[in-house]
Write an enzyme that holds these catalytic residues in place. Structure first.
Site, PDB file in Angstrom:
ATOM      1  N   ASN A 207      39.283 147.795 -36.697  1.00 23.15           N
ATOM      2  CA  ASN A 207      38.147 148.177 -37.537  1.00 23.15           C
ATOM      3  C   ASN A 207      37.131 148.943 -36.702  1.00 23.15           C
ATOM      4  O   ASN A 207      37.356 149.178 -35.514  1.00 23.15           O
ATOM      5  CB  ASN A 207      37.522 146.936 -38.187  1.00 23.15           C
ATOM      6  CG  ASN A 207      37.060 145.945 -37.132  1.00 23.15           C
ATOM      7  OD1 ASN A 207      36.152 146.232 -36.360  1.00 23.15           O
ATOM      8  ND2 ASN A 207      37.714 144.792 -37.060  1.00 23.15           N
ATOM      9  N   ASP A 276      41.349 139.539 -40.032  1.00 26.97           N
ATOM     10  CA  ASP A 276      41.764 138.330 -40.748  1.00 26.97           C
ATOM     11  C   ASP A 276      43.284 138.163 -40.724  1.00 26.97           C
ATOM     12  O   ASP A 276      43.797 137.056 -40.802  1.00 26.97           O
ATOM     13  CB  ASP A 276      41.282 138.391 -42.207  1.00 26.97           C
ATOM     14  CG  ASP A 276      39.776 138.166 -42.289  1.00 26.97           C
ATOM     15  OD1 ASP A 276      39.264 137.346 -41.503  1.00 26.97           O
ATOM     16  OD2 ASP A 276      39.113 138.820 -43.124  1.00 26.97           O
ATOM     17  N   LYS A 286      58.808 151.531 -30.329  1.00 26.00           N
ATOM     18  CA  LYS A 286      58.019 152.309 -31.288  1.00 26.00           C
ATOM     19  C   LYS A 286      58.782 152.410 -32.609  1.00 26.00           C
ATOM     20  O   LYS A 286      59.969 152.761 -32.617  1.00 26.00           O
ATOM     21  CB  LYS A 286      57.763 153.704 -30.720  1.00 26.00           C
ATOM     22  CG  LYS A 286      56.876 154.540 -31.594  1.00 26.00           C
ATOM     23  CD  LYS A 286      56.681 155.943 -31.032  1.00 26.00           C
ATOM     24  CE  LYS A 286      56.083 156.820 -32.105  1.00 26.00           C
ATOM     25  NZ  LYS A 286      56.214 158.232 -31.795  1.00 26.00           N
ATOM     26  N   PRO A 303      44.060 132.888 -37.029  1.00 22.78           N
ATOM     27  CA  PRO A 303      43.217 131.692 -37.066  1.00 22.78           C
ATOM     28  C   PRO A 303      41.761 132.106 -37.221  1.00 22.78           C
ATOM     29  O   PRO A 303      41.368 133.192 -36.770  1.00 22.78           O
ATOM     30  CB  PRO A 303      43.449 131.055 -35.680  1.00 22.78           C
ATOM     31  CG  PRO A 303      44.003 132.147 -34.828  1.00 22.78           C
ATOM     32  CD  PRO A 303      44.703 133.104 -35.739  1.00 22.78           C
ATOM     33  N   ASP A 304      40.971 131.269 -37.872  1.00 21.28           N
ATOM     34  CA  ASP A 304      39.541 131.554 -37.994  1.00 21.28           C
ATOM     35  C   ASP A 304      38.848 130.986 -36.760  1.00 21.28           C
ATOM     36  O   ASP A 304      38.730 129.762 -36.596  1.00 21.28           O
ATOM     37  CB  ASP A 304      38.991 130.934 -39.290  1.00 21.28           C
ATOM     38  CG  ASP A 304      37.609 131.480 -39.598  1.00 21.28           C
ATOM     39  OD1 ASP A 304      36.789 131.550 -38.663  1.00 21.28           O
ATOM     40  OD2 ASP A 304      37.359 131.850 -40.758  1.00 21.28           O
ATOM     41  N   ILE A 305      38.401 131.875 -35.887  1.00 18.77           N
ATOM     42  CA  ILE A 305      37.884 131.440 -34.576  1.00 18.77           C
ATOM     43  C   ILE A 305      36.606 130.622 -34.735  1.00 18.77           C
ATOM     44  O   ILE A 305      36.467 129.528 -34.189  1.00 18.77           O
ATOM     45  CB  ILE A 305      37.638 132.676 -33.675  1.00 18.77           C
ATOM     46  CG1 ILE A 305      38.963 133.420 -33.455  1.00 18.77           C
ATOM     47  CG2 ILE A 305      37.004 132.275 -32.347  1.00 18.77           C
ATOM     48  CD1 ILE A 305      38.825 134.808 -32.881  1.00 18.77           C
ATOM     49  N   PHE A 322      28.311 135.776 -38.260  1.00 19.91           N
ATOM     50  CA  PHE A 322      27.845 136.981 -38.935  1.00 19.91           C
ATOM     51  C   PHE A 322      28.704 137.150 -40.183  1.00 19.91           C
ATOM     52  O   PHE A 322      29.866 136.733 -40.192  1.00 19.91           O
ATOM     53  CB  PHE A 322      28.025 138.215 -38.036  1.00 19.91           C
ATOM     54  CG  PHE A 322      26.838 138.498 -37.154  1.00 19.91           C
ATOM     55  CD1 PHE A 322      26.555 137.673 -36.076  1.00 19.91           C
ATOM     56  CD2 PHE A 322      26.002 139.579 -37.399  1.00 19.91           C
ATOM     57  CE1 PHE A 322      25.469 137.917 -35.256  1.00 19.91           C
ATOM     58  CE2 PHE A 322      24.905 139.836 -36.587  1.00 19.91           C
ATOM     59  CZ  PHE A 322      24.637 139.010 -35.522  1.00 19.91           C
ATOM     60  N   LYS A 336      30.414 131.326 -46.565  1.00 21.78           N
ATOM     61  CA  LYS A 336      30.992 131.297 -45.208  1.00 21.78           C
ATOM     62  C   LYS A 336      30.240 130.310 -44.312  1.00 21.78           C
ATOM     63  O   LYS A 336      30.836 129.637 -43.480  1.00 21.78           O
ATOM     64  CB  LYS A 336      30.963 132.699 -44.590  1.00 21.78           C
ATOM     65  CG  LYS A 336      32.008 133.609 -45.181  1.00 21.78           C
ATOM     66  CD  LYS A 336      31.968 135.010 -44.605  1.00 21.78           C
ATOM     67  CE  LYS A 336      33.006 135.884 -45.303  1.00 21.78           C
ATOM     68  NZ  LYS A 336      32.905 137.299 -44.980  1.00 21.78           N
ATOM     69  N   LYS A 340      32.729 127.494 -42.880  1.00 24.93           N
ATOM     70  CA  LYS A 340      33.077 127.610 -41.463  1.00 24.93           C
ATOM     71  C   LYS A 340      32.310 126.619 -40.586  1.00 24.93           C
ATOM     72  O   LYS A 340      32.455 126.626 -39.368  1.00 24.93           O
ATOM     73  CB  LYS A 340      32.838 129.052 -40.992  1.00 24.93           C
ATOM     74  CG  LYS A 340      33.761 130.064 -41.686  1.00 24.93           C
ATOM     75  CD  LYS A 340      33.484 131.491 -41.233  1.00 24.93           C
ATOM     76  CE  LYS A 340      34.290 132.504 -42.029  1.00 24.93           C
ATOM     77  NZ  LYS A 340      35.205 133.288 -41.196  1.00 24.93           N
TER      78      LYS A 340
HETATM   79  O1  PMT Z   1      29.861 145.974 -33.537  1.00 22.85           O
HETATM   80  P1  PMT Z   1      28.865 146.770 -34.363  1.00 22.85           P
HETATM   81  O2  PMT Z   1      29.348 148.174 -34.648  1.00 22.85           O
HETATM   82  O3  PMT Z   1      27.483 146.743 -33.751  1.00 22.85           O
HETATM   83  O4  PMT Z   1      28.760 146.096 -35.788  1.00 22.85           O
HETATM   84  C1  PMT Z   1      28.248 144.810 -35.916  1.00 22.85           C
HETATM   85  C2  PMT Z   1      28.991 144.017 -37.000  1.00 22.85           C
HETATM   86  C3  PMT Z   1      28.794 144.672 -38.345  1.00 22.85           C
HETATM   87  C4  PMT Z   1      30.485 143.951 -36.658  1.00 22.85           C
HETATM   88  C5  PMT Z   1      28.369 142.567 -36.964  1.00 22.85           C
HETATM   89  O5  PMT Z   1      27.016 142.667 -37.287  1.00 22.85           O
HETATM   90  C6  PMT Z   1      29.085 141.668 -37.941  1.00 22.85           C
HETATM   91  O6  PMT Z   1      28.759 141.581 -39.117  1.00 22.85           O
HETATM   92  N1  PMT Z   1      30.102 140.931 -37.448  1.00 22.85           N
HETATM   93  C7  PMT Z   1      30.986 140.064 -38.280  1.00 22.85           C
HETATM   94  C8  PMT Z   1      31.977 140.935 -38.974  1.00 22.85           C
HETATM   95  C9  PMT Z   1      32.968 140.156 -39.764  1.00 22.85           C
HETATM   96  O7  PMT Z   1      34.137 140.197 -39.423  1.00 22.85           O
HETATM   97  O8  PMT Z   1      32.490 139.401 -40.691  1.00 22.85           O
HETATM   98  P2  PMT Z   1      33.389 138.395 -41.590  1.00 22.85           P
HETATM   99  O9  PMT Z   1      32.554 138.176 -42.787  1.00 22.85           O
HETATM  100  O10 PMT Z   1      34.763 138.932 -41.797  1.00 22.85           O
HETATM  101  O11 PMT Z   1      33.495 137.092 -40.705  1.00 22.85           O
HETATM  102  C10 PMT Z   1      32.562 136.042 -40.792  1.00 22.85           C
HETATM  103  C11 PMT Z   1      32.438 135.337 -39.470  1.00 22.85           C
HETATM  104  O12 PMT Z   1      33.676 134.747 -39.111  1.00 22.85           O
HETATM  105  C12 PMT Z   1      32.052 136.222 -38.300  1.00 22.85           C
HETATM  106  O13 PMT Z   1      31.199 135.498 -37.455  1.00 22.85           O
HETATM  107  C13 PMT Z   1      33.387 136.493 -37.600  1.00 22.85           C
HETATM  108  O14 PMT Z   1      33.197 136.727 -36.195  1.00 22.85           O
HETATM  109  C14 PMT Z   1      34.109 135.189 -37.846  1.00 22.85           C
HETATM  110  N2  PMT Z   1      35.587 135.294 -37.912  1.00 22.85           N
HETATM  111  C15 PMT Z   1      36.181 136.017 -38.902  1.00 22.85           C
HETATM  112  C16 PMT Z   1      37.570 136.017 -38.990  1.00 22.85           C
HETATM  113  C17 PMT Z   1      38.323 135.286 -38.048  1.00 22.85           C
HETATM  114  N3  PMT Z   1      39.643 135.272 -38.084  1.00 22.85           N
HETATM  115  N4  PMT Z   1      37.700 134.577 -37.091  1.00 22.85           N
HETATM  116  C18 PMT Z   1      36.351 134.563 -37.002  1.00 22.85           C
HETATM  117  O15 PMT Z   1      35.786 133.935 -36.120  1.00 22.85           O
END
Ligand code: PMT
Length: 396
Positions: A207, A276, A286, A303-305, A322, A336, A340
């Site tokens: 991403n 995800d 390849k 896994p959801d970290i 975030f 969330k 979480k």
């Molecule tokens: O890096 P930049 O360009 O400065 O942009 C910043 C940002 C937009 C990436 C940042 O501000 C942000 O929003 N980060 C979280 C992005 C995200 O993946 O959000 P989510 O809604 O999918 O995930 C929610 C939370 O779960 C996040 O804390 C994420 O780190 C965590 N997560 C998600 C999936 C996963 N498998 N494991 C996780 O820990």
């Protein structure tokens, strides 16, 4: 206090230059060694001799000074300080910094330095509001995210107008140089940037996360005395100096790195944009283009970290996530937060142009279990500082 600090005060030509004399006195009083560099314009407002007497050091004014170049040339001056303070920083100086001009000693040494820079702008309120000044500042913030912008204050100006553009008072500038070490003894673990999920040796799913938001949080925490470890996905941004970095590629790598560090950390902030899903199989060779017009990929859930951290027996005392959403920002954010096991979630709207992913600015709502805080659009550096300040307020 500023014992052991070596502060270079850069003065440019504005009426607020008279306040710089007081600034130099306060810095000396706080225990710093001080050197002053003045532009030609600054010397029209205040005599170098005054600043020489107050700083106890010769004032540097000329880029091509044969005596200085033999000893303390512009490179020497760029390397010497622990802090550089530009006060006042006029619209002209800011424009020259943005253009990378090396036409005078002060902008040249800024070009040549990697030391922490603090900028206290001062100018007429109309000049401050001018789109070109604001664009110059925005550009500098993007190019030098670690620089700290101090002020300006708003109020009555020397020209008789009222508005934003007054130089911050010297007392406030000195305070900004020595922020209270509110996070001393705390270890913050921050995930940042994207993850990359391999399909084959050359292709991956990822991403647009740049790592800027994570870097801003880390810089803010470092300034307040924290130990900071960042687990960073692949990208081009170096982490702030002083951060311990663990560079990873995939979500599985990130989980492992987080688990390795969890026992020693006090706060966990999940700013990374973690994939995800990942491809169910990673081809060793390849993948070749076939005859079919369509190709389906099978993906499996990562896994959801942060959820793992939220439920971990060694859960840190504060876990902050975030949420990057393109619709129903607060509703999804709140879900969330609960699902979480987080203490706070910082929600940013990725459908808004100019903020969030890969942008220099952000605008966020921090949601907790019983309160919310809105932070309106500002540079990620500022938002990072405000988030850390907010978390400190709520926690310590
Ligand atoms: O890096 P930049 O360009 O400065 O942009 C910043 C940002 C937009 C990436 C940042 O501000 C942000 O929003 N980060 C979280 C992005 C995200 O993946 O959000 P989510 O809604 O999918 O995930 C929610 C939370 O779960 C996040 O804390 C994420 O780190 C965590 N997560 C998600 C999936 C996963 N498998 N494991 C996780 O820990």
């Amino acid at each position: 206090m500023l014992h052991n600090a070596r502060v270079l005060v850069g003065i440019s030509g504005g009426i607020a230059a008279y306040k710089s004399a007081h600034l130099v006195r306060l810095l000396k009083k706080a225990g710093a060694e001080v050197r002053v560099v003045m532009t030609q314009g600054a010397q029209a407002f205040i005599q170098p001799l005054t600043l020489q007497a107050l700083s106890g050091n010769p004032v540097a004014t000329d880029l091509l000074d044969p005596a200085a170049e033999a000893g303390m040339g512009h490179i020497e001056l760029a390397r010497w300080p622990t802090h550089i303070v530009l006060a006042p920083a006029t619209a002209n100086l800011i424009a020259r910094l943005n253009a990378g001009m090396a036409d005078e000693l002060l902008p040249t040494l800024i070009l040549a330095t990697n030391k922490p820079v603090f900028i206290a702008p001062a100018m007429n309120q109309q000049m401050w509001q001018a789109p070109v000044t604001q664009a110059n500042i925005k550009n500098l913030q993007a190019m030098y995210p670690s620089w700290q912008w101090l002020g300006p204050d708003a109020g009555e100006q020397a020209c008789g107008e009222v508005g934003a553009g007054r130089m911050l008072e010297p007392e406030a500038i000195v305070e900004a140089l020595q922020p209270a070490q509110k996070l001393a003894g705390k270890h913050l673990l921050i995930t940042s940037g994207p993850t990359r999920e391999a399909l084959d040796p050359v292709r991956f799913i990822s991403n647009h996360s740049s790592g800027k938001m994570g870097n801003a949080l880390a810089s803010a925490a470092l300034r307040l005395g924290a130990k900071v470890t960042m687990i960073t996905g692949p990208g081009h941004l170096p982490v702030p100096a002083g951060v311990q970095q663990v560079a990873i590629t995939s979500a599985l790598n990130m989980l492992q790195a987080v688990q390795d560090k969890l026992a020693s950390c006090d706060w966990f902030i999940g700013c990374a944009a973690v994939a995800d899903y990942r491809p169910a199989e990673v081809s060793e060779q390849k993948l070749k283009k076939g005859a079919e017009d369509e190709l389906s990929l099978q993906l499996v859930k990562n896994p959801d970290i942060i959820a793992t951290v939220g439920q971990h027996p060694q859960r840190p005392s504060l876990v902050v996530g975030f949420a990057a959403e393109s619709e129903a920002l607060l509703q999804y954010g709140e879900q969330k937060l609960k699902r979480k096991g987080l203490d706070w979630i910082v929600c940013n709207d990725i459908s808004q142009p100019g903020i969030a992913m890969n942008a220099d600015d952000n605008a966020v709502t921090i949601i907790g279990h019983s309160s919310q805080k809105v932070l309106s659009q500002a540079s990620k550096q500022k938002i990072g500082q405000q988030i850390i300040d907010f978390l400190i307020e709520q926690t310590l």
